[in-house]
Enzyme design. Structure first.
Site, PDB file in Angstrom:
ATOM      1  N   HIS A  60     -68.360  65.900  56.090  1.00  0.00           N
ATOM      2  CA  HIS A  60     -68.016  64.303  56.743  1.00  0.00           C
ATOM      3  C   HIS A  60     -67.551  63.661  55.447  1.00  0.00           C
ATOM      4  O   HIS A  60     -66.826  63.860  54.770  1.00  0.00           O
ATOM      5  CB  HIS A  60     -69.798  64.567  56.120  1.00  0.00           C
ATOM      6  CG  HIS A  60     -70.590  64.406  54.875  1.00  0.00           C
ATOM      7  ND1 HIS A  60     -70.216  63.218  53.726  1.00  0.00           N
ATOM      8  CD2 HIS A  60     -71.047  64.502  54.920  1.00  0.00           C
ATOM      9  CE1 HIS A  60     -70.902  63.699  52.917  1.00  0.00           C
ATOM     10  NE2 HIS A  60     -71.337  64.473  53.352  1.00  0.00           N
ATOM     11  N   CYS A 118     -72.818  69.168  50.286  1.00  0.00           N
ATOM     12  CA  CYS A 118     -71.800  68.848  51.382  1.00  0.00           C
ATOM     13  C   CYS A 118     -70.807  68.738  50.940  1.00  0.00           C
ATOM     14  O   CYS A 118     -70.628  69.028  49.794  1.00  0.00           O
ATOM     15  CB  CYS A 118     -72.601  67.593  52.498  1.00  0.00           C
ATOM     16  SG  CYS A 118     -73.886  67.799  53.013  1.00  0.00           S
TER      17      CYS A 118
END
Length: 420
Positions: A145, A153
């Site tokens: 992202h 992440c």
């Protein structure tokens, strides 16, 4: 009680993965076109925006690669993007809240793309897969992202995630049902394998290397299955033979590096890392919103990179200790009773010092003669150690008579040893 429940729920969210929620409103950022420079790069490499893609990510190097299938049917590297932030340590993700970025082979479908991400844009990597579930691993919402903040992440800059998202969107629009996402602890080179050969994850990483080698030789999407808690990579006999040959070559190179003295190490991260190109900017961001990088998390842990720890032959952290001789020498540098001003006077050349009288000779010297030398202090004149800090010596007028006498005796003994 309600406050405690609310606090526990808030803590659980903080420990979980990136928790990507949809933003309200009709954002059109997911419709941004592929930049002209990237389109031109595709053209020079015999690719088009409609061709399928494949993505590879490397934690240690903090890089993400986008590959595209060219007109010859083989995948080729299109572009490498710096990863702005990843969290945790090298090694697989095992549970919810461990802040680990997963390692393995995953599949991303159109349903996993989030055009309204709270992190600008995102796609879910597909963790946990069949391999992870075979070990009972849990957790989820592990994404690639925007916004330079990570709780498990791969965080890219908003500009880069917009470009990657657009490339994937066009491939899906042209019929690709899913693209493969390969996540590695580091580039599977003999040097990295030699350095990390004693890591507890080395067997798992060698299994990942089989898939990496299969892709690099075939340049086709790797056919992956799971059996006996191992990844299985299905390839034709020609590719399988070439992979086996490459593995033998790499293992020999690892052995050569070890024989030449390459030491085993362990990299310990405060909480993940960033690409070198972002390090200075992140060090100055200090957990605030940066105009270029977005919100930056935990900058204090990535300013200088990971700590490299040497390992011994058993894989344990090597503790450096001083040699026994040096340790003993350091003990002898500080005498039990510090010399007094009489020793300072003895700092003059030994030849000009008067011979000690019989009254100054200790009684054990009189009785045992030279045998006492075996038990006496080193032959180094005590005056030399005193000269290093003359200011610390008190004036003679302030020294009591009794200590002065002991100092005189000690001085006489030292001088006798020098003469002997």
């Amino acid at each position: 009680m309600l406050k405690r429940i609310a606090l526990a729920a808030s803590l659980a969210l903080a420990l979980a993965a990136c928790q990507d929620e949809n933003l309200a409103g009709g954002s059109t950022r997911h419709l941004s076109p592929i930049p002209p420079a990237t389109m031109a790069l595709m053209s020079t490499k015999g690719m088009s925006k409609n061709d399928p893609i494949l993505i590879r990510a490397y934690k240690k190097e903090s890089e993400l690669e986008v590959w595209k299938r060219g007109s010859n049917g083989k995948y080729a590297l299109l572009k490498t993007y710096p990863i702005c932030r990843w969290s945790g340590q090298l090694g697989p993700k095992t549970r919810e809240g461990d802040r680990q970025v997963p390692e393995g082979f995953y599949a991303v479908t159109p349903a996993q793309m989030n055009p309204n991400s709270a992190y600008y844009l995102s796609f879910d990597t597909g963790y946990p897969n069949a391999y992870d579930r075979s070990f009972g691993r849990n957790g989820g919402d592990i994404m690639v992202h925007g916004s330079c903040s990570s709780r498990g992440c791969f965080a890219m800059t908003d500009q880069n995630i917009a470009e990657i998202y657009a490339i994937a969107r066009e491939s899906f629009a042209s019929g690709q049902r899913a693209f493969q996402f390969q996540s590695y602890p580091f580039r599977m080179t003999p040097e990295n394998l030699a350095k990390h050969r004693l890591d507890t994850n080395i067997a798992f990483w060698k299994n990942l290397k089989e898939g990496s080698d299969t892709f690099e030789i075939s340049k086709e999407e790797v056919q992956v299955s799971v059996a006996n808690r191992r990844y299985q990579f299905n390839a034709d006999s020609e590719v399988a033979s070439a992979v086996a040959q490459k593995q033998r070559h790499d293992e020999q190179e690892v052995a050569d590096l070890v024989s030449k003295g390459m030491k085993p190490i362990k990299l310990v991260y405060h909480d993940g890392d960033t690409h070198e190109s972002f390090r200075t900017a992140l060090a100055n961001a200090s957990g605030v919103t940066d105009t270029k990088l977005g919100f930056v998390s935990r900058t204090e842990g990535i300013a200088s990179g990971p700590q490299q720890i040497a390992l011994d032959d058993s894989g344990r952290e090597k503790i450096e200790t001083p040699a026994p001789a040096l340790a003993f020498a350091s003990m002898k540098e500080v005498p039990a009773e510090a010399p007094k001003p009489k020793v300072v006077a003895a700092a003059q050349p030994a030849a000009s010092a008067p011979a000690p009288s019989s009254e100054e000779t200790p009684f054990y010297k009189k009785m045992f003669g030279n045998v006492a030398d075996l038990f006496s202090a080193p032959s180094q004149p005590a005056a030399e150690s005193v000269q290093a800090a003359p200011a610390a010596i008190a004036p003679a007028a302030r020294i009591p008579a009794k200590p002065q006498k002991r100092a005189d005796a000690a001085s006489g003994l030292k001088l006798a040893q020098v003469r002997n």
